[in-house]
Each structure stands twice: as C-alpha cells, then as structure tokens.
Design a protein around this motif. Sequence first.
Motif, short mmCIF file in Angstrom:
data_model
loop_
_atom_site.label_atom_id
_atom_site.label_comp_id
_atom_site.label_asym_id
_atom_site.label_seq_id
_atom_site.Cartn_x
_atom_site.Cartn_y
_atom_site.Cartn_z
N ARG A 41 0.84 -1.21 0.00
CA ARG A 41 0.00 0.00 0.00
C ARG A 41 0.87 1.25 0.00
O ARG A 41 0.61 2.17 -0.74
N ARG A 42 1.89 1.23 0.86
CA ARG A 42 2.75 2.41 0.97
C ARG A 42 4.15 2.09 0.45
O ARG A 42 4.75 1.09 0.83
N ALA A 43 4.65 2.96 -0.43
CA ALA A 43 5.92 2.70 -1.09
C ALA A 43 7.11 2.96 -0.18
O ALA A 43 8.13 2.27 -0.25
N GLY A 44 6.99 3.95 0.71
CA GLY A 44 8.17 4.46 1.39
C GLY A 44 8.71 3.59 2.51
O GLY A 44 9.86 3.74 2.92
N ARG A 45 7.91 2.64 3.00
CA ARG A 45 8.27 1.91 4.22
C ARG A 45 9.59 1.14 4.07
O ARG A 45 9.89 0.61 3.00
N THR B 107 3.32 -0.17 -5.84
CA THR B 107 2.02 0.14 -5.25
C THR B 107 0.89 -0.13 -6.25
O THR B 107 -0.28 0.03 -5.94
N ARG C 237 11.76 -1.83 4.15
CA ARG C 237 11.60 -3.28 4.13
C ARG C 237 12.94 -3.96 3.89
O ARG C 237 13.02 -5.04 3.30
#
Lengths: 428, 428
Positions: free
Chosen positions: A46-50, A64, A52
């Motif tokens: 859902r969110r690109a910035g996280r 996304t 990982r």
Amino acid sequence: MADSVKVALLGCGAVGSEVVRLLHEQADDLTARIGAPVELVGIAVRRAGRDRSDLPVKPDLFTTDALGLVKRDDVDVVIEVVGGIEPARTWLVEALRAGKSVITGNKALLAEDGGSLHDAAAEGGADLYYEASVAGAIPLLRPLRESLHGDRITQVTGIVNGTTNFILSAMDATGAGFSEALEEATALGYAEADPTADVEGFDAAAKAAILASLAFHTRVRAADVYREGITEVSAADVASAKAMGCTIKLLCIAGRTADGGVSVRVHPAMIPRTHPLAGVGEAFNAVFVEAEAAGQLMFYGRGAGGAPTASAVLGDLVAVGRNRLAGVRAASESAYADLAVHPMGEVRTRYHVSLDVADRAGVLASVAGVFASHDVSIATVNQSGRGAEASLVIVTHSAPDSALAATVAELRQLDFVRAVASVLRVEF
Amino acid sequence: MADSVKVALLGCGAVGSEVVRLLHEQADDLTARIGAPVELVGIAVRRAGRDRSDLPVKPDLFTTDALGLVKRDDVDVVIEVVGGIEPARTWLVEALRAGKSVITGNKALLAEDGGSLHDAAAEGGADLYYEASVAGAIPLLRPLRESLHGDRITQVTGIVNGTTNFILSAMDATGAGFSEALEEATALGYAEADPTADVEGFDAAAKAAILASLAFHTRVRAADVYREGITEVSAADVASAKAMGCTIKLLCIAGRTADGGVSVRVHPAMIPRTHPLAGVGEAFNAVFVEAEAAGQLMFYGRGAGGAPTASAVLGDLVAVGRNRLAGVRAASESAYADLAVHPMGEVRTRYHVSLDVADRAGVLASVAGVFASHDVSIATVNQSGRGAEASLVIVTHSAPDSALAATVAELRQLDFVRAVASVLRVEF
C-alpha cells in the motif's frame, strides 16, 4: 515446461513478509518439491516508502500498483494476503480470468462472493486455493476438498477464532468475566484494538460459510450463517457450565438437516469437558468432523499468525506450481449438491436455562408447563433454594430453536420469574 | 475420456466389504465428485464358496484369480485390501507397471518394500495412493504429502495403534496390569487372538516408516525403525506416570536430528497429561506434527475398522478417478532428501528411572555419580523412605539413548540397588 514458477505477492504485512522469508529460506526444498524454482517477480504494497530492508528481496520488486502487477505477462501465480472485499476481488478475478492461479487467505471475500472467484477460475482454467482462509496452518480444506470426497460428511464443528477461544479459555481457567478476559487478550496481542469482528462472531461466520460449502458441496455465504458472539457470556455462565462438567466454546456448526438441507451457525455453546474440542485451549483452533464412514475426526493447530498462515500459503503454492508444470488444473469447486440453508429457528438444538424464581408452591409446575406448551421436553432440572428465592437450572432435550426461544421469551413474562440468568445452547 | 472408472477389488473382508457397500450406497455422489461413474468389474477373494449374498453385487464378480483380474484390459484402478507382502506385491507391481492406478492400505508392504511400488508406479505412469495404511480414516498422508509441502516438518509423533492405545488407556483408567487390560481388549474385539503385531510394536513401526518417509522426503523402511512394545509396561509404571502428571502412550516418533539425519522409533513413553496426545483415549489414533512455520498440528480419528478404513480408500479413489479422467498423474513420491537414519543409541531422549535402594548414607551420591560418569544430567530426584529401603525416582535431562542405557545397566550392578523398578522414556 516453464523454467520457473513466477509469483506475484499482493500484500506484505505479517503474513506476506513471512511468505517472502519462507520463499527465500526454503528455496531449495520448494524447487525439489515443485520440480522448478519459485521466482518472486513483484510485491504489491500500500505504501511505497516503508523500510523493508530486513526482507531478503531486492527493493525494486515493490510496487504500489497491484492491478498492474497482476496483469503482467510474466506472472504465473498470484498470492493475495491483503484481505477485504475490494480491491482484492477485482485483482483476483482479473488474475483467474487470465489463467493465472490464485492462492488467497481472504475469508471475507470467499464467504461474501466465493462464487465469483470460482467462476473466474473455471473461465480462465486456473487454480484457486485458499487453505489459509480457515484455521491458518491446519491442513483442513484440502482433506475436506479431497480426502473425504469418498465419504459423506454429516457435521463440521469448529473452534475457528483464536481470539474468542483465548478469551473463553481464560474465563474458564480464572473465573474472570468477559471484559477482564478481553483486556488480557488485548494486552497479550490476541485481540485487536477493535475486537468486533472476532468477539461478535463475524470472523467465525465467514469461516463457517467456507467450511460448509466445502463439506456439503454447496454454496453457503456469510449472510446465510446464523451468528451470535461471546460478549454476553458471563462468569456465572462459565461457572454454571463447570458445575455441569462442561466448558463454553464459540463454535461454528455446519450440519445436514433431516430433510436434506444444511444449517450453518456460530454461537457460544456448552460442551462436555470430555469432548476432544473441550481441550482446545488458548488461541488454538480445531475442527471436529463427523462423517458417515470415517466416524469422528479432529484437526488441531494454530489458526492465525504470520508463519502458520504463510505455511498454508506455501503448501498451496507447491500444489499450484506442480499443476502448472504438469499443465493441469486441480479439482475445481464442486457445488453440485445445491442444498437449502435452513434458518436458525428450524435447527434442532438443546438449551441450558438458568432462572431466578420466587420460592413458592406451584412455580416448578408453571415453568414446566411453559416448556410443555411449546413442545419442548425437559431433560434435567436442578432447583436450589435461597431464602425467598430459588434458582432453577433446566436442560432441555433437542427441539427446534424457535420453540426454545419462544419458551424463554414466555418465561421472561412470568411474574414469579425474577430473572432469566442465562440461556446457553448445549452441544454434544 | 472414459465413460466410467473401472475398479478391481482385491480382498473382501472387513474393509473390502465396506468398500463394496460404500461404492453402492454413494454411487451418485461418487459420480458427481469424480465426473464419471465407478464400475466394480471384479472382486478377488481367497475362498470361492463363501456366502456373500448380503453384498450389493452380482455373484459373478467374485473370482479367486487375483492376478488374472489385475491383468484384465478393462481394469483402470486396483484397490488392494488383503495385506501382507506376497502375493500382494506381485499383484500391485503388475498393475502399476501396466499403468493401472493402485489404492492400498497395505502398511506392511509399503514399509518393507515401498520403493518397489513407487518405482513401478513411475515406470507405468500410474498413481499410488495409500491413505488407509496409516491411521485409518484420518486424512493424514495427503496433508503430509501435499498441504505441508511448503513447510519443513521437524517431528511427527503418533499414536497409530488402536489396540495398544486401548490397553494403555484402560491401564490408566482402572489401574489394571498389562495382562488384565489385554484380556479386556481381546474380549471387546480390540485385540486379535495373536496380539503380537500390535503389542510388540510391529504394526506401529511399519506406520512409523511410512510417516517418516513422507514427512522427510526420504525412504525409511520398517527395519530402520527402533521398536519396543508395551508388554513390559506395569501398573506401577502407570501409577508412577500419574504421580508425575503424566500418562503412558505407545508413540511412534520420527524426527530430524541435529546433523541433518532422521531418527525413527516406536516405544512406550510418558507424556504430560496437558499434551494434546494425552487425551487420545480408547482405540482412537492421533498424529502430532511439528513444522517450522505451521507450528503444532494434530490429526485425530479412528485408526481402524471396516468403515473408517473404507472411507480412506474411497477418498483416494475420488482422487485417482479424477486424475485418470484428466489424463494426469498425482505428485509422485519425493525421496529427494535421502537422509541417514540414525540408530537409537544416538537419539537424544529423557529417562524416568525408578530404583529400589538400600536406605543408607551415600547411596544418593553414588547413584548421582553413575549418571554423571555417563554425562547424563539429572533434572529431578524424589526419594521416599520405606524402612530399610528407599525408593528413588530420577528424571534426567535430554541425553543420547546409549548413555542413558549404559547408566541404567551400571545401576543394575550396584549392590545397594535392590531393583530397577522401571525405566521409561519421557517425551514433551
């Protein structure tokens, strides 16, 4: 023959990240079991910035654009661990129609509109597997779908929600009330901040619909399932169950009815402590199956959690991967039986009723008369006096739920009935 | 596509006659599930003259020429419920090489020479299914073979012999000794006239070999399995287990060893009453599986009997029938891992040792010294005096079985050890 099985993963939360980890750790074993390596070609989030960076994959796999990933030509298999009806349905129908096999743990979608997914799978000639949707890691759907196909299942009774089982087990062990046990479950991470879906039985009802559909070769939707949660279960109910040698569990019960239909329900019920389901503690799940030839069976294990659920997903992936390499499709859903789902009022069950009554002559006769007037036969009565009041505990024989409910409603109207302290169904 | 699935049945005893009955009773459901009707084209029996008029088949289906039946051109699937190594092996190898799929419950043959069957199946491109060979009606092999394929199983612990479980459950419930409980089991039909295969653990060892092969993707034969029966389990052992909050079960245990091999063993063991396997009573079977991602799982149900076993056979028949109609073959046996099977001496376990000793100074120190000399660490000691004698109950930490056995052997030699009253392994 393809040189690899190319997988798109939709969702990278608790389950998704465990899938990524297991795909990496067990790559060699998976290759040996499938006959070709598994290649993870994209992960929709859902969110690109996280951050990982702890996951063993290249950062450029993340996107996304889930629908764009599903549509890619190089995707063989779509694993969906996002949940919810939309946009998951759009993604999975798109994948299946295009002949891409789908593995999902999305119980809400399967219970709400499984038909759309099965139809899309048939249209695209693709596999649809969903072992993770009920009872997490327990290999349960495959046995129902395949191993017991030569038998006739008569009833499936499950403890399929870990949160409520944790709460009821705690109430049974410590004598705590519902609120106190829920607080403990929340503190330990067994209950979500908003526990409604669990404690009101919505989660169990979705799973009941999936189990009933598979067990009876018919289509049952969540809306067809009678549902009662555990918020009304009191410490006194638990104590009363104990006094009878019983414990209280939130059960999903799917059974054949005498006239050839089915009934599917979720509600708390008293069961004897000697029953195999009574020993299922903490957040464990178990499903008890009765079949004509096989007799009684039980499947037990962890119903939730990232790793157990990911294990179920990977088991499905091995099956799907092998099918793709062989150029075949698994046995599709069979809904040939097309059975009627009966309303709760017609279901035959037993009631345990606790009454606080005035301790005077004729009360027992009047109470017994109310049961008789609704054609409900009484199995046991226990009366204990307490000054001017008495406590009356009545357990009935099997009767239609509507007759039992009408009996209780009428009892509530009687002037010498001070309170209907508890009403619980009794199973087994 | 074939217009029917043509089945030859070898054997018409307790299981075979139930198969015949279910094929008849559930003909419509089987047709719907497979996609074509099942046609029973022949039944091989040992004696021709027996009255079988209660079975819903024409008398001319019976033959005493099993091999001739297997060779017939119109046979698609062979169901074997005769048992024993020969002539069953000859029949099944013949069938498989000719491309006829085989469904068998023959645990002795599978454990003795499963390799020959799997090789013949690969040669003929046929299916080999054997759900009925372990734990009767419980859908267990299919989950091990398929559902858990994406996971890594670390240990499989089973109660897989109903006769011994009935005997041990009776000893636990009534305090009876082994002989008395065996008599009861025989009287109730749970034990055969010659109970050797059951009470000496041969039956469980064959099943252990099959389970280990599937769980660890390697080939384990019955001869690789360490085996101890239950004839030495005494009423005193059972009482001693109770005092520790345990019960005694005959377990088959197949586990991975630290160095990447496997160990497979059958022996009585004490397990805590809180363990899910402890609640498996009477003649029920259960198999407890531990996998890295899935965690703990248990499968429970009836392990024997005509109808439950026939249910497993028919579940296999649906799978095999579908495969034939689709022109495909199921996932074949995977023995890619090819793991070393370790001897019992190298297996790490725990011992519960009961000693009758002279009650004098220095005895405990000497006993403890024997354990220490074999590098066996003591977990708990309980000493209770009885006049000039004392009873000493010692539970060890985990150690190699050979070190534990050597410790006990040395204890037996000590003059102040009047008797080694019991030695039992402790699991979980």
